[in-house]
Write a protein that holds these residues in place. Structure first.
Motif, PDB file in Angstrom:
ATOM      1  N   ARG A   1       0.746  -1.217  -0.069  1.00 51.39           N
ATOM      2  CA  ARG A   1       0.076   0.024  -0.001  1.00 51.39           C
ATOM      3  C   ARG A   1       1.075   1.189  -0.080  1.00 51.39           C
ATOM      4  O   ARG A   1       1.936   1.208   0.438  1.00 51.39           O
ATOM      5  CB  ARG A   1      -1.043  -0.049   1.281  1.00 51.39           C
ATOM      6  CG  ARG A   1      -0.224   0.153   2.523  1.00 51.39           C
ATOM      7  CD  ARG A   1      -1.167   0.003   3.682  1.00 51.39           C
ATOM      8  NE  ARG A   1      -0.664   0.200   4.832  1.00 51.39           N
ATOM      9  CZ  ARG A   1      -0.508   1.372   5.478  1.00 51.39           C
ATOM     10  NH1 ARG A   1      -1.340   2.407   5.072  1.00 51.39           N
ATOM     11  NH2 ARG A   1      -0.064   1.561   6.886  1.00 51.39           N
ATOM     12  N   ILE A   2       0.402   2.019  -0.688  1.00 58.15           N
ATOM     13  CA  ILE A   2       1.318   3.538  -0.644  1.00 58.15           C
ATOM     14  C   ILE A   2       1.085   4.231   0.499  1.00 58.15           C
ATOM     15  O   ILE A   2      -0.198   4.528   1.018  1.00 58.15           O
ATOM     16  CB  ILE A   2       0.845   4.240  -2.199  1.00 58.15           C
ATOM     17  CG1 ILE A   2       1.199   3.612  -3.068  1.00 58.15           C
ATOM     18  CG2 ILE A   2       1.511   5.628  -1.911  1.00 58.15           C
ATOM     19  CD1 ILE A   2       0.720   4.415  -4.526  1.00 58.15           C
ATOM     20  N   VAL A   3       2.066   4.574   1.258  1.00 54.70           N
ATOM     21  CA  VAL A   3       2.207   5.305   2.363  1.00 54.70           C
ATOM     22  C   VAL A   3       2.453   6.697   2.106  1.00 54.70           C
ATOM     23  O   VAL A   3       2.512   7.597   3.171  1.00 54.70           O
ATOM     24  CB  VAL A   3       2.833   4.687   3.657  1.00 54.70           C
ATOM     25  CG1 VAL A   3       2.459   3.166   3.695  1.00 54.70           C
ATOM     26  CG2 VAL A   3       4.548   4.549   3.014  1.00 54.70           C
ATOM     27  N   GLU A   4       3.067   7.192   1.083  1.00 56.96           N
ATOM     28  CA  GLU A   4       3.725   8.536   1.095  1.00 56.96           C
ATOM     29  C   GLU A   4       3.787   8.710  -0.706  1.00 56.96           C
ATOM     30  O   GLU A   4       4.299   8.003  -1.401  1.00 56.96           O
ATOM     31  CB  GLU A   4       5.110   8.753   1.774  1.00 56.96           C
ATOM     32  CG  GLU A   4       5.442  10.308   1.881  1.00 56.96           C
ATOM     33  CD  GLU A   4       6.540  10.281   2.689  1.00 56.96           C
ATOM     34  OE1 GLU A   4       7.204  11.275   3.203  1.00 56.96           O
ATOM     35  OE2 GLU A   4       7.289   9.025   3.231  1.00 56.96           O
ATOM     36  N   ILE A   5       3.495   9.965  -0.980  1.00 55.52           N
ATOM     37  CA  ILE A   5       3.760  10.266  -2.422  1.00 55.52           C
ATOM     38  C   ILE A   5       4.957  11.363  -2.409  1.00 55.52           C
ATOM     39  O   ILE A   5       4.936  12.194  -1.685  1.00 55.52           O
ATOM     40  CB  ILE A   5       2.533  11.044  -3.032  1.00 55.52           C
ATOM     41  CG1 ILE A   5       1.549   9.901  -3.203  1.00 55.52           C
ATOM     42  CG2 ILE A   5       2.851  11.511  -4.419  1.00 55.52           C
ATOM     43  CD1 ILE A   5       0.026  10.525  -3.473  1.00 55.52           C
ATOM     44  N   LEU A   6       5.894  10.919  -2.753  1.00 55.44           N
ATOM     45  CA  LEU A   6       7.098  11.831  -2.792  1.00 55.44           C
ATOM     46  C   LEU A   6       7.139  13.045  -3.949  1.00 55.44           C
ATOM     47  O   LEU A   6       8.023  13.943  -3.645  1.00 55.44           O
ATOM     48  CB  LEU A   6       8.671  10.933  -3.143  1.00 55.44           C
ATOM     49  CG  LEU A   6       8.656   9.782  -1.827  1.00 55.44           C
ATOM     50  CD1 LEU A   6       9.891   8.865  -2.227  1.00 55.44           C
ATOM     51  CD2 LEU A   6       8.571  10.503  -0.460  1.00 55.44           C
ATOM     52  N   GLY A   7       6.684  12.411  -4.982  1.00 52.97           N
ATOM     53  CA  GLY A   7       6.614  13.488  -6.257  1.00 52.97           C
ATOM     54  C   GLY A   7       6.764  13.172  -7.464  1.00 52.97           C
ATOM     55  O   GLY A   7       6.732  11.972  -7.682  1.00 52.97           O
ATOM     56  N   ARG A   8       7.261  14.119  -8.261  1.00 55.40           N
ATOM     57  CA  ARG A   8       7.393  13.954  -9.732  1.00 55.40           C
ATOM     58  C   ARG A   8       9.009  14.176 -10.097  1.00 55.40           C
ATOM     59  O   ARG A   8       9.431  14.937  -9.329  1.00 55.40           O
ATOM     60  CB  ARG A   8       6.410  14.613 -10.643  1.00 55.40           C
ATOM     61  CG  ARG A   8       4.966  13.993 -10.744  1.00 55.40           C
ATOM     62  CD  ARG A   8       4.077  14.872 -11.794  1.00 55.40           C
ATOM     63  NE  ARG A   8       2.849  14.329 -11.847  1.00 55.40           N
ATOM     64  CZ  ARG A   8       2.493  13.099 -12.486  1.00 55.40           C
ATOM     65  NH1 ARG A   8       3.358  12.263 -12.971  1.00 55.40           N
ATOM     66  NH2 ARG A   8       1.255  12.748 -12.551  1.00 55.40           N
ATOM     67  N   ASP A   9       9.363  13.701 -11.487  1.00 55.01           N
ATOM     68  CA  ASP A   9      10.894  13.906 -11.847  1.00 55.01           C
ATOM     69  C   ASP A   9      10.759  15.663 -11.827  1.00 55.01           C
ATOM     70  O   ASP A   9       9.921  16.176 -12.377  1.00 55.01           O
ATOM     71  CB  ASP A   9      10.903  13.275 -13.033  1.00 55.01           C
ATOM     72  CG  ASP A   9      11.062  11.984 -13.143  1.00 55.01           C
ATOM     73  OD1 ASP A   9      11.551  11.206 -11.903  1.00 55.01           O
ATOM     74  OD2 ASP A   9      10.723  11.062 -13.826  1.00 55.01           O
TER      75      ASP A   9
END
Length: 755
Positions: free
Chosen positions: A217-225
């Motif tokens: 399960r995704i716990v954190e969205i870090l971002g995009r390139d």
């Protein structure tokens, strides 16, 4: 804690095994459960007896222990080791044993893919040692023993970083670490509204099995390139680096007084010192560091004595005054083990209030220190020394560049600047005179180091340059100058002096140990340098002096720096240990780390040991203290290696992102490595390396010549060898896996056209 208990119990069995000593510790009848629990309680005082019983039952089932009534004896045929499973980038698996004794005896243990089960890269595992590997075994990676994973003790990949890919029902994540071989299915409703292509952190809910992929399960969205700081966030999660301090540690740091003259501080901590602090505030003392440094933990002073000798003072921030053993700050520092340095960010071992303020030897501010005063003659010999707590006041914060320019005569005045800070009493004449005396002493110590046979690698470090908007503007080589070498010699001498002093006492000690290289790696390196035409001593490469002579030959060749780096990689890594086995690279019998307690936990521990030794030289030592130090040494070695890997990876990210914007551009470079599948080129203009694959050499068919370490064309006999200068074009960049591909300029478009 489970894997540590396994490792400790197996270490107890190993220490007591027959053949290691004429008088083994254990009784020939073996151990009772109570005796084993008592042995383990030294390192794990709170371990429940039922946990010991469960562990012993498992070892009996595996065959590591044999039960004889109420007693347990070690099986003479079954050998087990606790270690970390590592998947090499070339695909093979090995287990790096935990514990110094197991590392020395077995080294890295090779594991076949079919013998690893569902264990993943980084997992702590219990491995059964099956026997020695045959000499002709493929992909041995310098392993001598082969093993099989029997049990996974701790999963390392609780969090995996990857790129989210949207699917009709939920989605999946492609791991950025190529050593994690599985796509991760995202459980329904666990995507955290991630968008297609975003970089995310995934918690594994179910590990991979023989027939099913892992689920998470995704716990954190870090971002995009392209997002600022994304690379650092990826590396922090991937290596599980602590980046926040606990509330209790921050409260302790905030409660510390701003001045060393605060009455409460003197009453509670400084006044407890059984040794009186020496006052060196009137000495000409300076710090010399890199331009971007913010934590100044070492200062130096020098004085020329009437008899022509030198009085060198190395003054190290007394961090142990502010970080008592067992405090919340100490627990945080031990967990980190070291500060981690990224190109534009630092993960400090201690909160910034200490690392950049209270403990930092800033100019014009009184600071407590531990000082090493050494009287040195003109041959570089230490005639006498004194170790003492002190009070100092640095007169200037100088940089290596400034000092080098001053010694070269290009600076004639001392003016504050963005990277240069001065105290009110700073005098250019006094500081310049002290620096010239330091340079003279530095040259003497460099010559002394050369005479004793120490190996000197003056290898450049990569420096990432950023523009005003935070984008990468370049990656250059930071060359070392006299100021770097001078300060390095002062720190080495201080470390050696402290190590020699503590080695004479009864107290256990953490040494910095560098053992001689493995014979097999030396043979491989010898084959390379012989093929390139270098002269080798008749007895081969045995002593540090033998390697030193070879490095001197390298300096005369264009590929010399590359060969020096290859030599360095053939050495064993230095470690921390309570057993003194010398430092091979420095050609020293005694060595420790003492000079960087703000950023290295072993240095902080050595400070505590030194203060205790100075106050109570004859103090008795309990066995538990020695064993506790052994665990600290092993943990610090592990944390240092993890930090090194993280720092290398962040540089790989920066290099790949920088080159991704330069596809199609041409550069000149030097061949730094030749393999069966192509050769690697290091660019001259930017400090970046990439691969020219053999399939892109379209003017001929090339074969690898192992005797000459070259690719040789079948028809034209054209050769590509180590050190050759070539011109390449950037063909492709895989940012996620940090791969840069080059093609040679001037090659035909295809083999058909070439033929």
């Amino acid at each position: 804690m489970t894997w540590r208990v396994y490792a400790e119990l197996l270490d107890i069995l190993e220490r007591a095994s027959p053949g290691r000593s004429r008088r083994p510790r254990r009784s020939p009848r073996g151990w009772t459960l109570q005796e084993l629990a008592r042995q383990l309680s030294t390192g794990f005082p709170r371990i429940p007896r039922r946990e010991v019983a469960r562990l012993v039952r498992e070892l009996v089932m595996l065959g590591a222990l044999l039960r004889r009534g109420r007693r347990y004896i070690r099986s003479p045929r079954a050998i087990f080791v606790v270690g970390t499973l590592k998947r090499h980038r070339r695909g093979f698996l090995l287990v790096a044993p935990e514990g110094e004794r197991a590392r020395q005896k077995y080294g890295d243990i090779h594991v076949r893919e079919s013998s690893a089960g569902t264990a993943l890269h980084g997992d702590r595992v219990l491995v059964r040692v099956l026997g020695r590997l045959p000499a002709e075994a493929p992909a041995r990676a310098h392993c001598t023993w082969e093993g099989r994973v029997e049990k996974i003790l701790e999963r390392a990949q609780a969090i995996v970083v990857g790129r989210f890919m949207r699917a009709p029902y939920a989605g999946y994540v492609l791991p950025l670490d190529e050593r994690f071989l599985y796509e991760i299915e995202i459980a329904p409703g666990e995507a955290l509204e991630a968008e297609d292509g975003q970089i995310v952190a995934v918690e594994l809910l179910r590990p991979p099995t023989a027939h099913h992929p892992p689920v998470g399960r995704i716990v954190e969205i870090l971002g995009r390139d392209g997002d600022p700081g994304l690379d650092e966030e990826i590396v922090i999660r991937k290596y599980r680096l602590p980046y926040r301090f606990s509330e209790s540690a921050l409260r302790e740091a905030a409660a510390l007084p701003d001045s060393v003259h605060d009455r409460a501080l003197w009453r509670e901590r400084l006044a407890r010192d059984e040794l009186k602090r020496r006052d060196f505030r009137g000495w000409v003392t300076v710090t010399i560091d890199g331009e971007s440094a913010r934590d100044f933990d070492d200062a130096v002073s020098v004085e020329r004595l009437p008899d022509g000798s030198f009085l060198l003072g190395v003054h190290i921030a007394d961090v142990s005054t502010y970080v008592p053993e067992g405090s919340a700050l100490d627990i945080e520092a031990r967990e980190r083990g070291t500060s981690v340095y990224f190109p534009d960010r630092v993960l400090p071992m201690l909160p910034e209030r200490l690392s950049e303020d209270l403990c930092s030897l800033k100019p014009g501010v009184d600071r407590v220190a531990l000082s090493v005063l050494m009287k040195i003659n003109r041959r570089g010999d230490v005639l006498a020394y004194e170790l003492c707590p002190s009070l100092i006041r640095s007169q200037a914060r100088l940089t290596y560049t400034f000092v080098n320019e001053l010694l070269s005569g290009r600076i004639e005045a001392l003016r504050p600047s963005g990277r240069l800070e001065l105290s009110a009493e700073a005098s250019f004449a006094h500081i310049a005179d002290a620096l010239r005396t330091m340079a003279e002493l530095g040259e003497i110590l460099i010559e002394r180091r050369h005479k004793r046979g120490a190996i000197t690698f003056d290898l450049p470090e990569p420096v990432v340059l950023f523009d005003d908007e935070g984008r990468i503007g370049g990656i250059i080589r930071a060359e070392r100058n006299l100021a770097h070498r001078m300060i390095e010699e002062f720190m080495i001498l201080a470390n050696e002096t402290v190590a020699r002093h503590l080695a004479r006492g009864p107290m256990p000690m953490i040494y910095r140990v560098h053992e001689p290289p493995e014979a097999e790696r030396v043979r491989e390196f010898l084959a390379l340098v012989k093929a390139l035409g270098f002269s080798i001593p008749r007895q081969g490469l045995r002593t540090p002096r033998d390697f030193q002579h070879l490095v001197q030959q390298f300096a005369k060749r264009r590929e010399g720096r590359v060969l020096s780096l290859m030599m360095l990689r053939s050495f064993r890594p230095a470690i921390y240990s309570t057993e003194n086995r010398g430092h091979f690279g420095l050609a020293l019998e005694h060595y420790t780390h003492f000079t960087s307690p703000i950023r290295r936990y072993p240095d902080l521990v050595v400070h505590r040991l030194l203060r205790r030794a100075l106050a109570r030289p004859r103090a008795s030592v309990r066995p538990k203290e020695r064993e506790a130090l052994e665990r600290i040494a092993e943990q610090c070695t592990e944390r240092e290696r993890l930090a090194d890997e993280a720092e290398r990876e962040i540089l790989a990210w920066k290099r790949a992102r920088f080159m991704a914007e330069r596809v199609g551009q041409e550069y000149e470079g030097i061949i730094v490595s030749v393999k069966e599948y192509g050769f690697y080129v290091e660019l001259e203009e930017v400090f970046i390396e990439g691969l020219v694959h053999i399939s892109t050499l379209t003017d001929d068919r090339y074969d690898f010549d192992p005797r000459r370490y070259a690719l040789v064309g079948r028809r034209g006999r054209r050769r590509f060898r180590l050190g050759d200068v070539v011109r390449v074009r950037v063909a492709r960049v895989d940012v996620d896996h940090h791969l840069v591909d080059f093609v040679l300029v001037g090659m035909p478009e295809s083999r058909r056209r070439a033929s």
